[in-house]
Scaffold this motif. Structure first.
Motif, mmCIF file in Angstrom:
data_model
loop_
_atom_site.group_PDB
_atom_site.id
_atom_site.type_symbol
_atom_site.label_atom_id
_atom_site.label_comp_id
_atom_site.label_asym_id
_atom_site.label_seq_id
_atom_site.Cartn_x
_atom_site.Cartn_y
_atom_site.Cartn_z
ATOM 1 N N LYS A 111 -41.321 -66.950 62.854
ATOM 2 C CA LYS A 111 -39.956 -67.327 62.492
ATOM 3 C C LYS A 111 -39.951 -68.270 61.296
ATOM 4 O O LYS A 111 -39.152 -68.101 60.372
ATOM 5 C CB LYS A 111 -39.253 -67.991 63.678
ATOM 6 C CG LYS A 111 -38.740 -67.002 64.703
ATOM 7 C CD LYS A 111 -38.120 -67.650 65.923
ATOM 8 C CE LYS A 111 -37.174 -68.757 65.646
ATOM 9 N NZ LYS A 111 -36.515 -69.294 66.840
ATOM 10 N N ALA A 112 -40.835 -69.251 61.314
ATOM 11 C CA ALA A 112 -40.888 -70.224 60.220
ATOM 12 C C ALA A 112 -41.247 -69.556 58.889
ATOM 13 O O ALA A 112 -40.737 -69.947 57.835
ATOM 14 C CB ALA A 112 -41.887 -71.327 60.545
ATOM 15 N N LEU A 113 -42.092 -68.547 58.945
ATOM 16 C CA LEU A 113 -42.531 -67.864 57.727
ATOM 17 C C LEU A 113 -41.528 -66.832 57.210
ATOM 18 O O LEU A 113 -41.411 -66.632 55.999
ATOM 19 C CB LEU A 113 -43.863 -67.151 57.976
ATOM 20 C CG LEU A 113 -45.095 -68.026 58.128
ATOM 21 C CD1 LEU A 113 -46.285 -67.199 58.611
ATOM 22 C CD2 LEU A 113 -45.425 -68.697 56.795
ATOM 23 N N HIS A 114 -40.829 -66.146 58.118
ATOM 24 C CA HIS A 114 -40.094 -64.951 57.704
ATOM 25 C C HIS A 114 -38.616 -64.898 58.063
ATOM 26 O O HIS A 114 -37.884 -64.125 57.443
ATOM 27 C CB HIS A 114 -40.770 -63.699 58.296
ATOM 28 C CG HIS A 114 -42.172 -63.536 57.852
ATOM 29 N ND1 HIS A 114 -42.520 -63.177 56.571
ATOM 30 C CD2 HIS A 114 -43.340 -63.698 58.521
ATOM 31 C CE1 HIS A 114 -43.839 -63.113 56.466
ATOM 32 N NE2 HIS A 114 -44.355 -63.431 57.639
ATOM 33 N N GLN A 115 -38.171 -65.609 59.066
ATOM 34 C CA GLN A 115 -36.782 -65.474 59.493
ATOM 35 C C GLN A 115 -35.890 -66.464 58.736
ATOM 36 O O GLN A 115 -36.298 -67.576 58.430
ATOM 37 C CB GLN A 115 -36.652 -65.693 60.996
ATOM 38 C CG GLN A 115 -37.346 -64.633 61.836
ATOM 39 C CD GLN A 115 -36.777 -63.236 61.685
ATOM 40 O OE1 GLN A 115 -37.502 -62.303 61.467
ATOM 41 N NE2 GLN A 115 -35.490 -63.077 61.808
ATOM 42 N N THR A 116 -34.676 -66.035 58.469
ATOM 43 C CA THR A 116 -33.691 -66.881 57.809
ATOM 44 C C THR A 116 -32.513 -67.097 58.757
ATOM 45 O O THR A 116 -32.343 -66.372 59.734
ATOM 46 C CB THR A 116 -33.192 -66.221 56.511
ATOM 47 O OG1 THR A 116 -32.585 -64.960 56.824
ATOM 48 C CG2 THR A 116 -34.342 -66.001 55.532
ATOM 49 N N GLU A 117 -31.714 -68.081 58.447
ATOM 50 C CA GLU A 117 -30.532 -68.353 59.262
ATOM 51 C C GLU A 117 -29.511 -67.230 59.084
ATOM 52 O O GLU A 117 -29.307 -66.745 57.971
ATOM 53 C CB GLU A 117 -29.895 -69.686 58.858
ATOM 54 C CG GLU A 117 -30.698 -70.900 59.280
ATOM 55 C CD GLU A 117 -30.800 -71.042 60.784
ATOM 56 O OE1 GLU A 117 -29.784 -70.834 61.487
ATOM 57 O OE2 GLU A 117 -31.895 -71.355 61.266
ATOM 58 N N ALA A 118 -28.886 -66.851 60.175
ATOM 59 C CA ALA A 118 -27.862 -65.815 60.145
ATOM 60 C C ALA A 118 -26.486 -66.472 60.214
ATOM 61 O O ALA A 118 -26.274 -67.421 60.968
ATOM 62 C CB ALA A 118 -28.043 -64.861 61.315
ATOM 63 N N GLY A 119 -25.565 -65.937 59.430
ATOM 64 C CA GLY A 119 -24.202 -66.451 59.435
ATOM 65 C C GLY A 119 -23.452 -66.050 60.690
ATOM 66 O O GLY A 119 -23.918 -65.228 61.487
ATOM 67 N N PRO A 120 -22.277 -66.605 60.868
ATOM 68 C CA PRO A 120 -21.487 -66.351 62.075
ATOM 69 C C PRO A 120 -21.157 -64.872 62.292
ATOM 70 O O PRO A 120 -21.128 -64.405 63.429
ATOM 71 C CB PRO A 120 -20.210 -67.162 61.874
ATOM 72 C CG PRO A 120 -20.457 -68.061 60.724
ATOM 73 C CD PRO A 120 -21.640 -67.552 59.977
ATOM 74 N N GLU A 121 -20.919 -64.135 61.225
ATOM 75 C CA GLU A 121 -20.582 -62.713 61.357
ATOM 76 C C GLU A 121 -21.764 -61.928 61.925
ATOM 77 O O GLU A 121 -21.601 -61.110 62.833
ATOM 78 C CB GLU A 121 -20.175 -62.152 59.998
ATOM 79 C CG GLU A 121 -19.582 -60.772 60.067
ATOM 80 C CD GLU A 121 -19.039 -60.329 58.719
ATOM 81 O OE1 GLU A 121 -19.605 -59.373 58.166
ATOM 82 O OE2 GLU A 121 -18.064 -60.949 58.243
ATOM 83 N N LYS A 122 -22.964 -62.190 61.408
ATOM 84 C CA LYS A 122 -24.157 -61.511 61.927
ATOM 85 C C LYS A 122 -24.438 -61.932 63.365
ATOM 86 O O LYS A 122 -24.847 -61.121 64.185
ATOM 87 C CB LYS A 122 -25.386 -61.824 61.066
ATOM 88 C CG LYS A 122 -25.477 -61.014 59.815
ATOM 89 C CD LYS A 122 -26.814 -61.255 59.139
ATOM 90 C CE LYS A 122 -26.912 -60.478 57.853
ATOM 91 N NZ LYS A 122 -28.227 -60.667 57.213
ATOM 92 N N GLN A 123 -24.218 -63.204 63.663
ATOM 93 C CA GLN A 123 -24.459 -63.685 65.023
ATOM 94 C C GLN A 123 -23.500 -63.024 66.009
ATOM 95 O O GLN A 123 -23.911 -62.651 67.107
ATOM 96 C CB GLN A 123 -24.347 -65.204 65.076
ATOM 97 C CG GLN A 123 -25.492 -65.898 64.365
ATOM 98 C CD GLN A 123 -25.346 -67.410 64.346
ATOM 99 O OE1 GLN A 123 -24.407 -67.970 64.900
ATOM 100 N NE2 GLN A 123 -26.291 -68.073 63.702
ATOM 101 N N ALA A 124 -22.255 -62.850 65.622
ATOM 102 C CA ALA A 124 -21.283 -62.197 66.501
ATOM 103 C C ALA A 124 -21.654 -60.729 66.724
ATOM 104 O O ALA A 124 -21.588 -60.224 67.850
ATOM 105 C CB ALA A 124 -19.879 -62.305 65.912
ATOM 106 N N ALA A 125 -22.083 -60.062 65.649
ATOM 107 C CA ALA A 125 -22.514 -58.670 65.779
ATOM 108 C C ALA A 125 -23.753 -58.575 66.667
ATOM 109 O O ALA A 125 -23.887 -57.649 67.474
ATOM 110 C CB ALA A 125 -22.802 -58.070 64.401
ATOM 111 N N PHE A 126 -24.644 -59.564 66.540
ATOM 112 C CA PHE A 126 -25.849 -59.585 67.368
ATOM 113 C C PHE A 126 -25.489 -59.695 68.842
ATOM 114 O O PHE A 126 -26.076 -59.005 69.678
ATOM 115 C CB PHE A 126 -26.759 -60.743 66.958
ATOM 116 C CG PHE A 126 -27.934 -60.924 67.872
ATOM 117 C CD1 PHE A 126 -29.067 -60.148 67.728
ATOM 118 C CD2 PHE A 126 -27.897 -61.848 68.900
ATOM 119 C CE1 PHE A 126 -30.150 -60.300 68.581
ATOM 120 C CE2 PHE A 126 -28.970 -62.007 69.761
ATOM 121 C CZ PHE A 126 -30.095 -61.229 69.594
ATOM 122 N N GLU A 127 -24.560 -60.565 69.180
ATOM 123 C CA GLU A 127 -24.158 -60.735 70.578
ATOM 124 C C GLU A 127 -23.691 -59.413 71.166
ATOM 125 O O GLU A 127 -24.054 -59.059 72.294
ATOM 126 C CB GLU A 127 -23.065 -61.803 70.702
ATOM 127 C CG GLU A 127 -23.511 -63.207 70.346
ATOM 128 C CD GLU A 127 -24.641 -63.731 71.216
ATOM 129 O OE1 GLU A 127 -24.667 -63.430 72.427
ATOM 130 O OE2 GLU A 127 -25.505 -64.448 70.680
#
Length: 105
Positions: A77-93
């Motif tokens: 995660k530290a190497l490759h993942q970025t923060e996701a905005g609220p829209e992506k987080q809602a779609a993820f849920e």
């Protein structure tokens, strides 16, 4: 095709998928995979854990993730993942609820 050959071919295809996601395309975010395809790298590691359990092999969530990611998940995660905005987080849920058993998540 006999079962042993099919199993070897399936294993090779899985290893190629793993290589593609881990080495060739680490830029593709897990949240985008889940939102678009209904699964992500974490799902694949969970499926490894479940397959191990079917074989009578105990594997923790952390062990399965390290096996799939090739390193501890937090390091990935530290190497490759970025923060996701609220829209992506809602779609993820929504994608998570539709595709992942809440007892296994």
């Amino acid at each position: 095709m006999d079962d042993a050959t099919r199993t070897r071919i399936e294993a090779a295809a899985f290893r190629r998928l793993q290589q593609h996601l881990m080495q060739d395309r680490p830029d593709v975010q897990n949240i985008d995979l889940m939102n678009m395809a209904g699964f992500c790298r974490n799902c694949l590691s969970r499926w490894m854990q479940e397959a191990a359990a079917e074989e009578g092999i105990e594997m923790s969530k952390e062990e399965a993730r390290a096996a799939f990611y090739g390193m501890p998940y937090d390091d990935w995660k530290a190497l490759h993942q970025t923060e996701a905005g609220p829209e992506k987080q809602a779609a993820f849920e929504k994608a998570f609820a539709a595709n992942v058993d809440p007892d296994k998540g």
